[in-house]
Design an enzyme around this catalytic site. Structure first.
Site, PDB file in Angstrom:
ATOM      1  N   SER A   1      72.502  76.221  46.195  1.00  0.00           N
ATOM      2  CA  SER A   1      72.950  75.821  47.524  1.00  0.00           C
ATOM      3  C   SER A   1      73.207  77.039  48.421  1.00  0.00           C
ATOM      4  CB  SER A   1      74.196  74.930  47.401  1.00  0.00           C
ATOM      5  OG  SER A   1      74.507  74.341  48.648  1.00  0.00           O
TER       6      SER A   1
ATOM      7  N   ASP B   1      67.998  73.991  45.306  1.00  0.00           N
ATOM      8  CA  ASP B   1      68.314  73.221  46.514  1.00  0.00           C
ATOM      9  C   ASP B   1      69.114  74.053  47.519  1.00  0.00           C
ATOM     10  OD1 ASP B   1      67.639  70.761  47.700  1.00  0.00           O
ATOM     11  OD2 ASP B   1      69.726  70.125  47.621  1.00  0.00           O
TER      12      ASP B   1
ATOM     13  N   ARG C   1      68.242  83.585  56.482  1.00  0.00           N
ATOM     14  CA  ARG C   1      68.184  82.659  55.332  1.00  0.00           C
ATOM     15  C   ARG C   1      67.287  83.266  54.272  1.00  0.00           C
ATOM     16  NH1 ARG C   1      63.048  81.048  55.821  1.00  0.00           N
ATOM     17  NH2 ARG C   1      62.169  80.626  57.886  1.00  0.00           N
TER      18      ARG C   1
ATOM     19  N   ASP D   1      63.929  83.799  52.243  1.00  0.00           N
ATOM     20  CA  ASP D   1      62.509  83.697  52.569  1.00  0.00           C
ATOM     21  C   ASP D   1      61.706  84.452  51.509  1.00  0.00           C
ATOM     22  OD1 ASP D   1      60.947  86.190  54.021  1.00  0.00           O
ATOM     23  OD2 ASP D   1      63.122  86.406  54.105  1.00  0.00           O
TER      24      ASP D   1
ATOM     25  N   ASP E   1      62.116  88.228  50.209  1.00  0.00           N
ATOM     26  CA  ASP E   1      63.393  88.719  49.666  1.00  0.00           C
ATOM     27  C   ASP E   1      63.295  89.176  48.221  1.00  0.00           C
ATOM     28  OD1 ASP E   1      64.706  88.285  52.067  1.00  0.00           O
ATOM     29  OD2 ASP E   1      65.239  86.224  51.550  1.00  0.00           O
TER      30      ASP E   1
ATOM     31  N   HIS F   1      71.955  66.525  45.716  1.00  0.00           N
ATOM     32  CA  HIS F   1      72.076  67.981  45.832  1.00  0.00           C
ATOM     33  C   HIS F   1      72.289  68.626  44.459  1.00  0.00           C
ATOM     34  CE1 HIS F   1      72.498  71.550  48.189  1.00  0.00           C
ATOM     35  NE2 HIS F   1      73.790  71.713  48.004  1.00  0.00           N
TER      36      HIS F   1
END
Length: 449
Positions: free
Chosen positions: A154, A178, A192, A194, A197, A248
């Site tokens: 998460s 997730d 965020r 991607d 990374d 989730h």
């Protein structure tokens, strides 16, 4: 040799009373908020039951921490209640079973435990800076960045992304379970996770229509059951907390089953989940000659092919209950009927008294004269050997005369068990809404294409 290692472990590990545990907070602390503190809990095969907090500045003094071994860091996400994740002990043990490694559980519960989600999101940058500085010190002392694997859950997935970006994408692998969607969906790559990374980024989606991220984030993105609603999860708000978190959390439980090898989640590159269910993407043509991707720890067989292709979407289905396995067959049939018919198909496989069923009902299929139709039959159990097949065409016709279907050819191809025989049957007459059973026969060479 094993006895010697065990004795050494006893000498250098702490008694159970001195084990360092994951931070456990109560609701009051979550309500008033917590100040960020990042704790690194070290586990190895020598101390699976007793976590050791690792000093950020003096980790070389810990004899259990071996910089020559691979290091996997597990990063949790938002913790609104402050309780430790229920899956931490499980993932530690399953990772240790894969190979000899350092396992670091990144405990940032003080910072993630807050009723204000915005505060936890803000803290992800500081957590990432803390982890990045630690990994940099590891490298300075001889560790290889390519041997570092970050597993983020998460919000933890984006933390892993920020770490990877700080280290210029030289981290070996990031696995994202997730990744969080709120406040991240629609943001640019620098804000965020991607694909740049890490050398390899694999992502599992299970709740992209609510708490998860909607969109691709890795070199390969696995979409379980389409990436949104998971079988077995509540469909109404009256189920309480589970309604909000079940989809989730399913990403973690699927990954645990994959690590435990209780299920082999084979995924298929495809443009959409509906195309996958239609049986249009069941041969992994784009990856040949390497095999189809499999969710889990081992990625060496297909990783390079996926990285070469760029961002790849893959799909697979699961059952509703642990271990979430599905057994898949490609179904090819040729029908002969004078008029076009519409309906769904139900197939049953029999072995002794055992019967399993697959319903191809995600859409209404069209059956025409001399037309080949391909479908994907998914069963919740594996059954072998198959002694009998039952098939039923279900149409909307309930009061009129019963129409007949002439099935010129039926072939079932097992997808996960390629060593098993194909199941065929030729030239049979079916009546709509009536189940018909027959024994499979060997497939004729002239009908295999």
């Amino acid at each position: 040799c094993n006895v010697f290692k065990f004795l050494i472990a006893l000498l250098i590990s702490k008694p159970s009373s001195e084990c360092d545990n994951f931070t456990d907070l109560d609701f009051r602390e979550c309500f008033i908020g917590t100040n960020l503190y990042v704790k690194l809990l070290l586990y190895t095969r020598a101390n699976l039951d007793c976590g050791q907090e690792l000093s950020h500045n003096n980790f070389l003094a810990q004899p259990l921490f071996n910089l020559t071994l691979p290091t996997t860091m597990v990063i949790h996400g938002y913790r609104p209640t402050g309780a430790p994740p229920i899956w931490v002990d499980h993932i530690v043990r399953l990772l240790a079973a894969q190979e000899d490694m350092n396992i670091l559980v990144v405990d940032w519960n003080r910072g993630a435990a807050n009723l204000n989600y915005f505060t936890a999101v803000t803290n992800t940058r500081s957590v990432a800076a803390n982890i990045s500085a630690f990994i940099q010190k590891m490298q300075d002392n001889g560790a290889s960045l390519s041997s570092v694997h970050l597993i983020g859950v998460s919000l933890g997935a984006h933390v892993a992304g920020f770490v990877g970006a700080t280290l210029k994408g030289k981290i070996g692998r990031i696995t994202a379970l997730d990744p969080a969607g709120p406040l991240f969906t629609g943001t640019p790559p620098g804000e965020r996770l991607d694909p740049t990374d890490a050398q390899f980024v694999d992502v599992l989606h299970t709740d992209m229509d609510a708490l998860g991220y909607k969109g691709s984030l890795g070199h390969i993105d696995f979409y379980a059951n389409g990436g949104a609603d998971q079988p077995g999860c509540p469909k109404t708000i009256f189920s309480g907390k589970s309604y909000f978190v079940c989809d989730h959390q399913r990403s973690v439980f699927l990954f645990l089953c994959a690590l435990n090898k209780t299920c082999k989640f084979t995924a298929y590159p495809c443009s959409s989940y509906n195309d996958f269910l239609d049986g249009r993407c069941l041969q992994c043509e784009s990856l040949r000659p390497v095999p189809c991707p499999v969710l889990g720890y081992e990625v060496s067989e297909w990783r390079d092919a996926v990285v070469r292709l760029g961002q790849t979407k893959t799909y697979f289905s699961t059952s509703a209950e642990p271990p979430f396995c599905k057994t898949n067959y490609r179904v090819d049939m040729v029908t002969w009927n004078q008029f076009t018919r519409w309906g769904i198909v139900v197939i049953k496989l029999h072995s002794g008294k055992k019967v399993i069923e697959a319903r191809m009902d995600h859409k209404v299929f069209r059956f025409e004269q001399y037309t080949a139709t391909r479908m994907l039959a998914q069963f919740d159990e594996d059954l072998h050997p198959v002694q009998k097949i039952s098939i039923r065409f279900i149409t909307g016709n309930m009061i009129g005369p019963k129409y007949k279907f002439r099935l010129l050819r039926l072939r079932l191809t097992p997808l996960e068990n390629s060593d098993r025989p194909l199941l065929c049957r030729y030239d049979i007459i079916l009546e709509e809404n009536i189940e018909m059973s027959f024994r499979p026969m060997p497939c004729e060479e002239s009908h295999l294409n």
